[in-house]
Design an enzyme around this catalytic site. Structure first.
Site, short mmCIF file in Angstrom:
data_model
loop_
_atom_site.label_atom_id
_atom_site.label_comp_id
_atom_site.label_asym_id
_atom_site.label_seq_id
_atom_site.Cartn_x
_atom_site.Cartn_y
_atom_site.Cartn_z
N ARG A 59 37.71 56.22 54.48
CA ARG A 59 37.68 57.67 54.23
C ARG A 59 36.76 57.91 53.04
O ARG A 59 36.97 57.39 51.96
CB ARG A 59 39.08 58.21 53.94
CG ARG A 59 40.05 58.04 55.10
CD ARG A 59 41.41 58.63 54.76
NE ARG A 59 42.39 58.38 55.78
CZ ARG A 59 42.66 59.21 56.79
NH1 ARG A 59 42.00 60.34 56.90
NH2 ARG A 59 43.59 58.90 57.67
N HIS A 62 33.97 61.47 49.49
CA HIS A 62 34.19 62.91 49.47
C HIS A 62 34.22 63.49 48.06
O HIS A 62 34.58 62.80 47.11
CB HIS A 62 35.53 63.25 50.14
CG HIS A 62 35.65 62.76 51.54
ND1 HIS A 62 36.81 62.27 52.05
CD2 HIS A 62 34.74 62.67 52.55
CE1 HIS A 62 36.64 61.91 53.32
NE2 HIS A 62 35.38 62.14 53.63
N LYS A 72 41.21 64.17 40.28
CA LYS A 72 42.29 63.62 41.11
C LYS A 72 42.96 62.45 40.41
O LYS A 72 42.32 61.72 39.66
CB LYS A 72 41.72 63.10 42.44
CG LYS A 72 41.02 64.11 43.29
CD LYS A 72 40.43 63.43 44.51
CE LYS A 72 39.49 64.34 45.24
NZ LYS A 72 38.71 63.64 46.24
N TYR A 132 47.17 61.73 46.63
CA TYR A 132 46.18 62.36 45.76
C TYR A 132 46.83 63.54 45.05
O TYR A 132 47.29 64.46 45.72
CB TYR A 132 45.03 62.99 46.55
CG TYR A 132 44.38 62.23 47.66
CD1 TYR A 132 43.04 61.87 47.55
CD2 TYR A 132 45.05 61.94 48.84
CE1 TYR A 132 42.39 61.22 48.59
CE2 TYR A 132 44.41 61.28 49.88
CZ TYR A 132 43.08 60.93 49.75
OH TYR A 132 42.45 60.29 50.77
N ASP A 170 32.56 61.88 58.73
CA ASP A 170 32.09 61.02 57.64
C ASP A 170 30.82 60.25 58.02
O ASP A 170 30.01 59.94 57.15
CB ASP A 170 33.18 60.05 57.20
CG ASP A 170 34.26 60.73 56.36
OD1 ASP A 170 34.12 61.92 56.04
OD2 ASP A 170 35.24 60.05 56.01
#
Length: 181
Positions: A59, A62, A72, A132, A170
């Site tokens: 993932r 970003h 975060k 997160y 992605d």
């Protein structure tokens, strides 16, 4: 809790002190006052997200842009990941550089990622539960990212690329150069 600076200014590794006995274990994931004292500014998490991924899921990378930029605090609640943070702050001494950290439910480490960083992770275990905490709300129109296999960033994921599971979204992310030129 031990707070460890990384080469990316403001990006911190948090290592909790754990307490175990016959009942199980206890630890603090973070203490707001300690984190703020170390950073030198206030942090106010307003949103918590969780993702569940199977082995090989990648993932990222970003980030949110403009007023929607997010700091975060990320933690693995189950499993293990390779976590990657890229400094995309144009005026930073480490602009374009990245760090790679192993996070797992066994070590209980967390990473504080300041605004101006791209973030991604690769699931190394059969199932990963990833948390997160964010200091700003997610805004779909302000979402952006960088291709995980960007040649200029040269991130070594230490995993067979043929076994990656990457979303179509992605796979279509721009290169680092395309975002910064």
């Amino acid at each position: 809790m031990k707070i460890i600076d990384t080469k990316l200014k403001g990006c911190l590794i948090l290592e909790p002190r754990t307490f175990q006995d016959l009942r199980g274990m206890f630890f603090e994931v973070f203490r707001k006052v300690d984190l703020e004292n170390h950073l030198g500014y206030k942090i106010d998490f307003v949103q918590e997200n969780k993702s569940i991924s199977k082995k090989g899921v990648l993932r990222g990378l970003h980030f949110q842009t403009g007023q929607a930029a997010q700091a975060k605090l990320v933690t693995v609640q189950k499993g293990e990941v390779t976590d990657v943070i890229v400094d995309i702050r144009p005026n930073s001494d480490t602009f374009g550089q990245h760090i790679k950290v192993n996070l797992s439910a066994k070590t209980h480490k967390s990473i504080f990622i300041p605004k101006g960083m791209a973030h991604g992770f690769l699931a190394l275990s059969e199932e990963v539960v990833f948390s997160y905490l964010c200091d700003n709300y997610y805004e779909p129109k302000m979402e952006s990212g960088i291709l995980y296999n960007d040649t200029d960033l040269a991130i070594e994921w230490d995993y067979p690329i043929a076994d990656f599971i990457v979303s179509e979204k992605d796979m279509l992310l721009p290169s680092f150069k395309a975002l910064t030129t």
